[in-house]
Structures are given as structure tokens and as C-alpha cells.
Write a protein that holds these residues in place. Sequence first.
Motif, PDB file in Angstrom:
ATOM      1  N   PHE A 208      45.293  11.040  23.653  1.00 50.89           N
ATOM      2  CA  PHE A 208      44.886   9.997  24.385  1.00 50.89           C
ATOM      3  C   PHE A 208      43.555   9.530  23.573  1.00 50.89           C
ATOM      4  O   PHE A 208      43.358  10.014  22.385  1.00 50.89           O
ATOM      5  N   ASP A 209      43.411   8.073  23.754  1.00 47.72           N
ATOM      6  CA  ASP A 209      42.321   7.457  23.261  1.00 47.72           C
ATOM      7  C   ASP A 209      42.606   7.101  21.559  1.00 47.72           C
ATOM      8  O   ASP A 209      41.942   7.227  20.733  1.00 47.72           O
ATOM      9  N   ALA A 290      52.077   8.498  26.827  1.00 46.33           N
ATOM     10  CA  ALA A 290      50.882   8.765  26.364  1.00 46.33           C
ATOM     11  C   ALA A 290      50.004   7.704  27.335  1.00 46.33           C
ATOM     12  O   ALA A 290      48.909   8.210  27.818  1.00 46.33           O
ATOM     13  N   GLN A 294      47.258   8.595  30.006  1.00 45.64           N
ATOM     14  CA  GLN A 294      45.880   8.283  29.862  1.00 45.64           C
ATOM     15  C   GLN A 294      45.183   7.517  30.854  1.00 45.64           C
ATOM     16  O   GLN A 294      44.055   7.615  31.618  1.00 45.64           O
ATOM     17  N   ARG A 297      44.646   9.784  33.817  1.00 43.90           N
ATOM     18  CA  ARG A 297      43.296  10.608  33.418  1.00 43.90           C
ATOM     19  C   ARG A 297      42.088   9.931  33.747  1.00 43.90           C
ATOM     20  O   ARG A 297      41.180  10.348  34.327  1.00 43.90           O
ATOM     21  N   ASP A 298      42.065   8.650  33.496  1.00 44.80           N
ATOM     22  CA  ASP A 298      40.904   7.897  33.747  1.00 44.80           C
ATOM     23  C   ASP A 298      40.768   7.470  35.173  1.00 44.80           C
ATOM     24  O   ASP A 298      39.775   7.560  35.719  1.00 44.80           O
ATOM     25  N   GLU A 315      41.124  15.023  25.938  1.00 47.21           N
ATOM     26  CA  GLU A 315      41.714  14.219  24.856  1.00 47.21           C
ATOM     27  C   GLU A 315      43.196  14.467  24.913  1.00 47.21           C
ATOM     28  O   GLU A 315      43.764  13.473  24.062  1.00 47.21           O
TER      29      GLU A 315
END
Length: 390
Positions: A208-209, A290, A294, A297-298, A315
Motif C-alpha cells: 500500500f501507499d 492493491a 488499501q 484497510r483505511d 503496509e
Amino acid sequence: MKDLNPVITGRKTSIFEVMSRLAIENDAINLGQGFPDTDGPEDVRRVAAEATVEGPNQYPPMMGVPALRQAAADALQRHYGLSYDPGDEILVTAGATEALAAAFSAFLTPGAGGEAVIFEPAYDAYFDMVEGAGGVVKPVPLTAPDWALDEDALDAAIGPETKLIVLNTPVNPVGKVFTQADLEAVAKRALEHDLIVVSDEVYEHMCFDGRRHRSIAALPEMRERTVRMGSAGKTFSLTGWKVGYTAGPPELIGAMARAHQYLTFATPPSLQKAVAYGLNKDTAYFDGLAADMQASRDRLARGLTEAGFGVLPAEGTYFLTADIAPLGFDDDVEFCRRIASEAKVAGVPVSAFYHATNAAPPSNFVRFCFAKQDTVLDAAADRLKSWIDR
Ligand code: PMP
Ligand code: GLN
């Protein structure tokens, strides 16, 4: 009757079984066991359906159907610039699980030493499988809250009996992505001590990110001593399919294949053909996976934070680590039992991912799986918040 092998009788029911059973008994939302609650791409599933109807459905080649071995080699080239010969450097197995079992039974020699260095917390199957293969687990703790690699601890764990290092990045359960420096530190030891690296990269497409997955096999001289594993279950959100693919040099893949021929011998051919089709998808598919994960996840991180948990950075992977200390709890196992029965949400205590020889694993972390639909994540966070505020 003769005594059963103590290793076998000593086997516990896995934490995923325990928590999934608790979730069912309590009609709880299951954020315990790691699996997505929606199936992967319809076109991939259709290829499997058509291939099943058209056949053949007899034993495919022991190493895997040629189309999948070729697709796995192409994907490794495309994503990481790694070159493998689909003829003798790719092995298809029944999920990454069988690849791990084949690797440990091929590389660890019962009665003749055979230590495996394992970073912990770790996917609990490693411990059991290494010991089942007659090996000895040498755990090396990653240090919370960022699960930093402790190079001194790594050095202390390596000795004359060490045969291999198990590396899992992104890390189940805590979502760490090994940095380039971490990978270099591991590679340095592998080269110095002539070790094999069993590299479990099943969450490779869930970084992620803006992070990119890196394989240790891409580091100088590491390709020759690394077996690197991927899983269609994770990459295509089809965990029930159990199709895995391992790449490595012929000598190591050959040794694994000789174990595989007596484990399962082969994996359903129609599923292999569909996974070959999937691996050939364009980059947008992998980036989209991905991005979706993500966002999930957030969403769960927000919900858990609002409920009062501490939330650690994730991550990669399917998993968030929640700190229960800010809620006034310090026993992750008891906490997970209570939330399953009282809040009706299942998670997994992170202490379950430490080897039995670790006398004091952290006990304030719970792993929650966020590979779920938004409504499910929101409902889980609401239930936890109501239970905490009760
Ligand atoms: N490795 C890790 C780190 C995992 O989390 C899992 C579990 N899903 C596996 C391997 C097993 O993968 P598969 O379902 O392909 O057997
Ligand atoms: N890898 C999955 C997890 O960590 C579990 C797989 C299993 O239950 N065998 O949740």
C-alpha cells in the motif's frame, strides 16, 4: 496400539479454525481467518468453468500445466525483472501451503540438524511444518510497533546447523513490508552462511501507499539460493482454489518437486489454466487489487480508531493490527474470545503467531482481516464500538 508420533499428537487446532468456529457458533462477523468475502474476477472463474467442461480433467503434468508455468515466469519477468525457465524453474503446487511443506521436507533433514530461522510473529503454519519435517525452529522477533528487523537477533539465531531462512513479505499477520535494507540484511546472512531462503510472497500484490513489492531473489547472487512463492488464492481473491507457484533454480525446484510428487502430485488442471489466464492480465488488474485493499484497510482503520483501539500501520497484506491496551485490555486471547461471543466480531490474537518457545510474546495486539465488503467492515466497527461503549 503403538504410541502415535509425539509431534503429531502434539499438534493443536490452528487459531484460524478456533476463531472461525467461534465466529460461526456466535453468528459473529468473521474478521479472523484471512479470506476475502467476495470472489475474484468473473472472467478467471469462467475460464476455469469452461476448462472443466472441456477437459481433460486427468492428472496434469506433475510440475504444473505448461501454460501456468509460462504465465508465472512471464509475470515474474514483468513485475520484478526476474527470469525463470518455465521448463525446470517453476513448480505448481496445491496453494503456497503445499509449496512450503515441499520446501521444508526437501531442505530440512530429520536427525541431521536442519534449523530454520523464522521471523516472528509469523504465519503459524511455518512452525508446525518445519517441526513436522524434522527441523528446528529458530525464531527471530520483529520488534513492535514497526516490526523492525533486529540484525543482532538474526545473527544470534544463525548457527552451524542453520539450513534456511523463512522470509515472508508482506508479513502475515502484521502487514510489514520488508524494506530494501531489511532484504539486504537477510541476503547478507544467507550468502555468508550459505543458506537457502524460502521466500513466501503470497501478498506480493497487496502493498500500500505507493510501496512496491520486492523479492529477495532480485538481490545480487540471491536468485540461486531462493525459492519464491506466489498464490492465486491471494492474487485473484480465490483462496479456496489452492493454486500456488514457486520459482527457483533447478536444483532447489527439483528437490521440492520430488517432495511434491508424494504430497499431492498435481493440482486441478482447469484451475491451473484459469490462473494462467489471470496472471496474464494487464497491470491495471494488479494495481486495482492493491488500491481496493488499501481503501478497505483505511475504512477499517477509521472504524477501529473511532471505537478506541490503537491502530498500527499496515503496509501490506489483508490484515490490520489493533492495539487493545488503550481499551484497558492486556490479554489478546481472552479479548478475542469475548469480542466473538459478546460483540459478535471475530479477530485473531497476535500472540498465536509466536513460537511456543517465546515465553513472553506481546499480548496486546489483535489481527483483523479487512478483505471484506464495506458494509461488513462498517458493521464490525459499529459492533465493537457499541461493545466498548456499553
Ligand atoms: N503464506 C502466508 C503468509 C499465508 O498467509 C497463507 C494463507 N493464506 C499461505 C501462505 C497459504 O497460501 P495458500 O492458500 O495459497 O495455500
Ligand atoms: N492464511 C490465512 C490466515 O492467515 C489462513 C489460512 C488457513 O486457515 N489455513 O488467516
